[in-house]
Design a protein around this motif. Structure first.
Motif, PDB file in Angstrom:
ATOM      1  N   CYS A 207      20.603   4.308 -23.732  1.00  0.00           N
ATOM      2  CA  CYS A 207      21.432   3.451 -22.876  1.00  0.00           C
ATOM      3  C   CYS A 207      22.061   4.319 -21.792  1.00  0.00           C
TER       4      CYS A 207
ATOM      5  N   ILE B 190      25.368  14.972 -22.825  1.00  0.00           N
ATOM      6  CA  ILE B 190      24.141  15.349 -23.546  1.00  0.00           C
ATOM      7  C   ILE B 190      23.409  16.386 -22.681  1.00  0.00           C
TER       8      ILE B 190
ATOM      9  N   ALA C 127      18.138   1.793 -18.416  1.00  0.00           N
ATOM     10  CA  ALA C 127      17.128   2.768 -18.850  1.00  0.00           C
ATOM     11  C   ALA C 127      15.792   2.093 -19.139  1.00  0.00           C
TER      12      ALA C 127
ATOM     13  N   THR D 212      29.933   5.176 -15.726  1.00  0.00           N
ATOM     14  CA  THR D 212      28.959   4.084 -15.834  1.00  0.00           C
ATOM     15  C   THR D 212      28.609   3.589 -14.434  1.00  0.00           C
TER      16      THR D 212
ATOM     17  N   GLY E 193      24.822   6.814 -24.462  1.00  0.00           N
ATOM     18  CA  GLY E 193      25.343   6.070 -23.314  1.00  0.00           C
ATOM     19  C   GLY E 193      26.308   4.976 -23.728  1.00  0.00           C
TER      20      GLY E 193
ATOM     21  N   GLU F  60      28.708  -7.957 -13.169  1.00  0.00           N
ATOM     22  CA  GLU F  60      29.894  -8.765 -13.482  1.00  0.00           C
ATOM     23  C   GLU F  60      29.597 -10.255 -13.528  1.00  0.00           C
TER      24      GLU F  60
ATOM     25  N   PHE G 230      20.038   4.409 -15.270  1.00  0.00           N
ATOM     26  CA  PHE G 230      18.817   4.632 -14.490  1.00  0.00           C
ATOM     27  C   PHE G 230      18.118   5.941 -14.854  1.00  0.00           C
TER      28      PHE G 230
ATOM     29  N   ILE H 245      24.645   2.530  -4.437  1.00  0.00           N
ATOM     30  CA  ILE H 245      23.871   2.643  -5.674  1.00  0.00           C
ATOM     31  C   ILE H 245      22.398   2.475  -5.294  1.00  0.00           C
TER      32      ILE H 245
ATOM     33  N   LEU I 202      17.446   0.463 -23.632  1.00  0.00           N
ATOM     34  CA  LEU I 202      18.139  -0.793 -23.333  1.00  0.00           C
ATOM     35  C   LEU I 202      18.849  -0.655 -21.994  1.00  0.00           C
ATOM     36  N   GLY I 203      19.068  -1.779 -21.339  1.00  0.00           N
ATOM     37  CA  GLY I 203      19.815  -1.758 -20.073  1.00  0.00           C
ATOM     38  C   GLY I 203      19.016  -1.098 -18.979  1.00  0.00           C
TER      39      GLY I 203
ATOM     40  N   ALA J 108      25.378  -1.578 -21.711  1.00  0.00           N
ATOM     41  CA  ALA J 108      24.264  -1.592 -22.666  1.00  0.00           C
ATOM     42  C   ALA J 108      24.652  -0.903 -23.975  1.00  0.00           C
TER      43      ALA J 108
ATOM     44  N   PHE K 222      14.803  -2.398 -14.274  1.00  0.00           N
ATOM     45  CA  PHE K 222      15.829  -3.125 -13.517  1.00  0.00           C
ATOM     46  C   PHE K 222      15.185  -4.074 -12.534  1.00  0.00           C
TER      47      PHE K 222
HETATM   48  C1  LIG Z   1      24.012  -3.339  -7.759  1.00  0.00           C
HETATM   49  C2  LIG Z   1      23.921  -3.863  -9.146  1.00  0.00           C
HETATM   50  C3  LIG Z   1      24.477  -5.105  -9.449  1.00  0.00           C
HETATM   51  C4  LIG Z   1      24.362  -5.619 -10.740  1.00  0.00           C
HETATM   52  N1  LIG Z   1      24.853  -6.856 -11.025  1.00  0.00           N
HETATM   53  C5  LIG Z   1      24.622  -7.406 -12.231  1.00  0.00           C
HETATM   54  C6  LIG Z   1      25.085  -8.699 -12.560  1.00  0.00           C
HETATM   55  O1  LIG Z   1      25.744  -9.361 -11.767  1.00  0.00           O
HETATM   56  N2  LIG Z   1      24.806  -9.186 -13.781  1.00  0.00           N
HETATM   57  C7  LIG Z   1      24.094  -8.478 -14.709  1.00  0.00           C
HETATM   58  O2  LIG Z   1      23.827  -8.994 -15.788  1.00  0.00           O
HETATM   59  N3  LIG Z   1      23.719  -7.215 -14.446  1.00  0.00           N
HETATM   60  C8  LIG Z   1      23.948  -6.678 -13.250  1.00  0.00           C
HETATM   61  N4  LIG Z   1      23.558  -5.399 -13.000  1.00  0.00           N
HETATM   62  C9  LIG Z   1      23.011  -4.600 -14.088  1.00  0.00           C
HETATM   63  C10 LIG Z   1      24.150  -4.105 -14.964  1.00  0.00           C
HETATM   64  O3  LIG Z   1      25.063  -3.380 -14.189  1.00  0.00           O
HETATM   65  C11 LIG Z   1      23.614  -3.243 -16.091  1.00  0.00           C
HETATM   66  O4  LIG Z   1      22.590  -3.915 -16.745  1.00  0.00           O
HETATM   67  C12 LIG Z   1      24.680  -2.949 -17.097  1.00  0.00           C
HETATM   68  O5  LIG Z   1      25.815  -2.453 -16.492  1.00  0.00           O
HETATM   69  C13 LIG Z   1      24.183  -1.955 -18.117  1.00  0.00           C
HETATM   70  O6  LIG Z   1      24.136  -0.665 -17.567  1.00  0.00           O
HETATM   71  P1  LIG Z   1      23.811   0.522 -18.553  1.00  0.00           P
HETATM   72  O7  LIG Z   1      24.803   0.496 -19.668  1.00  0.00           O
HETATM   73  O8  LIG Z   1      22.373   0.444 -18.893  1.00  0.00           O
HETATM   74  O9  LIG Z   1      23.998   1.830 -17.654  1.00  0.00           O
HETATM   75  P2  LIG Z   1      25.324   2.605 -17.148  1.00  0.00           P
HETATM   76  O10 LIG Z   1      26.447   1.698 -16.873  1.00  0.00           O
HETATM   77  O11 LIG Z   1      24.849   3.507 -16.053  1.00  0.00           O
HETATM   78  O12 LIG Z   1      25.751   3.490 -18.391  1.00  0.00           O
HETATM   79  C14 LIG Z   1      25.092   4.695 -18.708  1.00  0.00           C
HETATM   80  C15 LIG Z   1      25.883   5.427 -19.759  1.00  0.00           C
HETATM   81  O13 LIG Z   1      25.167   6.578 -20.147  1.00  0.00           O
HETATM   82  C16 LIG Z   1      26.050   7.674 -20.128  1.00  0.00           C
HETATM   83  N5  LIG Z   1      25.279   8.913 -19.866  1.00  0.00           N
HETATM   84  C17 LIG Z   1      24.316   9.098 -18.948  1.00  0.00           C
HETATM   85  N6  LIG Z   1      23.864  10.372 -18.997  1.00  0.00           N
HETATM   86  C18 LIG Z   1      24.550  10.965 -19.983  1.00  0.00           C
HETATM   87  C19 LIG Z   1      24.559  12.288 -20.533  1.00  0.00           C
HETATM   88  N7  LIG Z   1      23.763  13.258 -20.042  1.00  0.00           N
HETATM   89  N8  LIG Z   1      25.409  12.555 -21.534  1.00  0.00           N
HETATM   90  C20 LIG Z   1      26.241  11.588 -22.023  1.00  0.00           C
HETATM   91  N9  LIG Z   1      26.272  10.349 -21.563  1.00  0.00           N
HETATM   92  C21 LIG Z   1      25.442  10.044 -20.545  1.00  0.00           C
HETATM   93  C22 LIG Z   1      27.047   7.366 -19.027  1.00  0.00           C
HETATM   94  O14 LIG Z   1      28.216   8.112 -19.146  1.00  0.00           O
HETATM   95  C23 LIG Z   1      27.257   5.885 -19.302  1.00  0.00           C
HETATM   96  O15 LIG Z   1      28.188   5.733 -20.339  1.00  0.00           O
HETATM   97  C24 LIG Z   1      23.701  -4.861 -11.734  1.00  0.00           C
HETATM   98  C25 LIG Z   1      23.202  -3.597 -11.434  1.00  0.00           C
HETATM   99  C26 LIG Z   1      23.292  -3.097 -10.151  1.00  0.00           C
HETATM  100  C27 LIG Z   1      22.734  -1.747  -9.857  1.00  0.00           C
END
Ligand SMILES: Cc1cc2nc3c(=O)[nH]c(=O)nc-3n(C[C@H](O)[C@H](O)[C@H](O)COP(=O)(O)OP(=O)(O)OC[C@H]3O[C@@H](n4cnc5c(N)ncnc54)[C@H](O)[C@@H]3O)c2cc1C
Length: 497
Positions: free
Chosen positions: A212, A181, A330, A45, A13, A50, A215, A309, A327-328, A17, A333
């Motif tokens: 990472c 993946i 996963a 993503t 990911g 933000e 969800f 979302i 992390l993140g 994260a 939340f």
């Molecule tokens: C409505 C909302 C508002 C938010 N506001 C804030 C905020 O103001 N401040 C804050 O700190 N946090 C906030 N967050 C949380 C924040 O958005 C996340 O913590 C942060 O973006 C990290 O997300 P992530 O990297 O875990 O997941 P994602 O951004 O979902 O990234 C997942 C990654 O995994 C990859 N992936 C998934 N499945 C596969 C697969 N099968 N094969 C290959 N790659 C795959 C995707 O392509 C992507 O690159 C908010 C969340 C939400 C839902």
């Protein structure tokens, strides 16, 4: 010499994260590890996240990130706190500021006890008068100068942030693999993860896997079936709609969190645009209603298609399971009211570096990591639950539910302590400071029945004089500051995106 068993780290990911993890790992342990990140442009993503909290600064220091370069690259602005509007009751407003309230003293009682005593005697104004960052944010001002402490965080563009971190991680040695993946391979006896198999057929083998994937929790849940604790009974919202708009005025150094009849709405000002979103509980507001409400409330031209979302507030039962660390998103939340999610990613990766399983993933290491992570996320859950529960709002079924719901014992105890004796505390690795608890407890309308009597040992004139001096020093300092917008324009202008 002990043998290094874990050398190949695979990050699944590439959202915030994934790239936060990659940048930190390569910076701190690069020569010792072989790091690969797999991400899929097709999946993309979550695209939000933000608003940050001040711990982002120490994390950036760890990575030796130049602040001005980072802010230009991510269209970032400064954040001094969160403006909570309509939370205690419609029409109310208070700011949860990152600043210190009053003066740090050697007294045995915190500043707010002195202020409460002044209130009881009929003077002292508002608690907000005694916080420099709060007053600066209200005036739309910002400045940084040598020797002048100011506690702040950032608003940033989530997509640009991941790109910025990638720009640090790849040249430092992280290998990026693009692809979806399709399968996760496990050791037939231990169940440890051994490789990710991409839709293209490429196998990426590893010793330690960081999930990472957002969800979906592709490794930690879909493969390892770790389990998830649902906290919807405390935090009922389960949906958000995000939309970006063109800026119509100067950027303010505050995130706005504006409560509505079934949740709240955010407004995050960046240099090039504004991030907006509505958070709601789908039992009380339909997606169509939420979207109409959001679009009716935002200012400025709408730049993106509104996007729904869905989420489930809660935490993964173990964030470290076998040789997989989530992390993140996963890992769990807590809805975004206090902008804590990216912070949790940064704390978790810092901890993983400190407790890195060079000699192999053991149950003891995982247990310690899991206990620390659980303590942190439960503390955040309690703090955010407070905002919903401690309200006088009775204007909708949603607020009736929040006001009357069961709350965690740990939170009930904190509220009782403040109600009885105006006591608030920060323990061990708690994220939120005494000032944070005090601002929210008072801001949401909890009036303590008593306070520490130390303040009575100061005569009223001395106390009034001390408070007046403190306030006037803050007012003078704020009056000298440039506007936040002007400061951005000279410190880190980003230009058009
Ligand atoms: C409505 C909302 C508002 C938010 N506001 C804030 C905020 O103001 N401040 C804050 O700190 N946090 C906030 N967050 C949380 C924040 O958005 C996340 O913590 C942060 O973006 C990290 O997300 P992530 O990297 O875990 O997941 P994602 O951004 O979902 O990234 C997942 C990654 O995994 C990859 N992936 C998934 N499945 C596969 C697969 N099968 N094969 C290959 N790659 C795959 C995707 O392509 C992507 O690159 C908010 C969340 C939400 C839902």
């Amino acid at each position: 010499m002990s043998e290094q068993i874990v050398k190949r780290v695979v990050i699944a990911g590439g959202g915030t994260a994934g790239w936060v993890a990659a940048a930190a790992l390569v910076k701190q342990l690069g020569p010792l590890l072989d790091i690969t990140l797999v991400e899929s442009d097709e999946i993309g993503t979550v695209g939000v996240g933000e608003s940050t909290i001040p711990t982002s600064r120490s994390f950036h220091d760890l990575l030796t990130i130049n602040e001005q370069a980072f802010m230009r690259a991510t269209q970032a602005t400064f954040k001094l706190g969160i403006s909570f509007e309509n939370w205690g009751k419609p029409g109310d407003r208070y700011i949860h500021s990152f600043g210190e309230i009053g003066k740090r003293s050697t007294w045995m009682a915190d500043f707010h006890h002195f202020w409460l005593h002044a209130q009881a005697r009929g003077f002292g104004g508002s608690l907000a008068d005694y916080c420099f960052e709060l007053q600066a944010s209200q005036a739309g001002k910002f400045a940084k100068a040598e020797g002048v402490p100011i506690n702040y965080a950032y608003h940033l563009d989530a997509t640009l942030y991941a790109r910025f971190l990638r720009g640090l991680a790849e040249p430092a040695g992280v290998r990026r693999v693009e692809g979806k993946i399709a399968q996760v391979e496990q050791h037939p006896e231990t169940g440890f993860l051994t490789a990710l198999v991409l839709a293209s057929g490429t196998r990426v083998e590893g010793d330690l896997f960081l999930d990472c994937t957002g969800f979906r929790g592709l490794l930690i849940e879909q493969t390892l079936e770790t389990g998830y604790d649902d906290w919807t009974r405390y935090l009922a919202t389960n949906s958000a709609i995000a939309v970006q708009t063109r800026s119509v005025g100067p950027a303010i150094p505050l995130t706005r969190a504006i409560a509505h009849q079934a949740g709240w709405r955010w407004r995050i000002p960046l240099q090039h645009r504004v991030g907006n979103g509505i958070v709601y509980c789908s039992d009380f507001l339909s997606d169509d209603e939420a979207q109409a409400q959001l679009l009716g409330d935002v200012e400025g031209e709408v730049l993106t298609e509104p996007r729904v979302i869905r989420y489930q507030t809660g935490a993964r039962r173990q964030v470290w399971n076998k040789n997989c660390v989530a992390l993140g998103l996963a890992s769990g939340f807590i809805e975004p009211l206090e902008s804590t999610s990216i912070h949790l990613v940064k704390v978790a990766i810092t901890r993983l570096i400190q407790e890195f399983p060079f000699g192999g993933c053991s149950e003891a290491l995982a247990a310690r990591f899991n206990a620390q992570s659980r303590y942190e996320i439960e503390g955040i859950r309690d703090f955010i639950t407070l905002h919903y529960h401690l309200t006088q709002r009775d204007d909708s079924p949603f607020w009736d539910r929040c006001r009357t719901m069961e709350i965690p014992d740990s939170l009930a105890q904190r509220m009782a302590l403040f109600r009885d004796a105006a006591q608030a505390y920060k323990e061990g690795n708690d994220l939120f400071r005494v000032d944070s608890w005090v601002q929210v407890l008072l801001g949401q309308g909890l009036a303590p029945r008593s306070y520490h009597q130390l303040a009575r040992m100061m005569d009223a004139d001395t106390l009034a004089g001390a408070l007046a001096t403190l306030k006037s020093n803050i007012d003078t300092a704020v009056a000298r500051m440039p506007s936040h917008q002007d400061f951005l324009a000279q410190y880190c202008p980003a230009g058009d995106a």
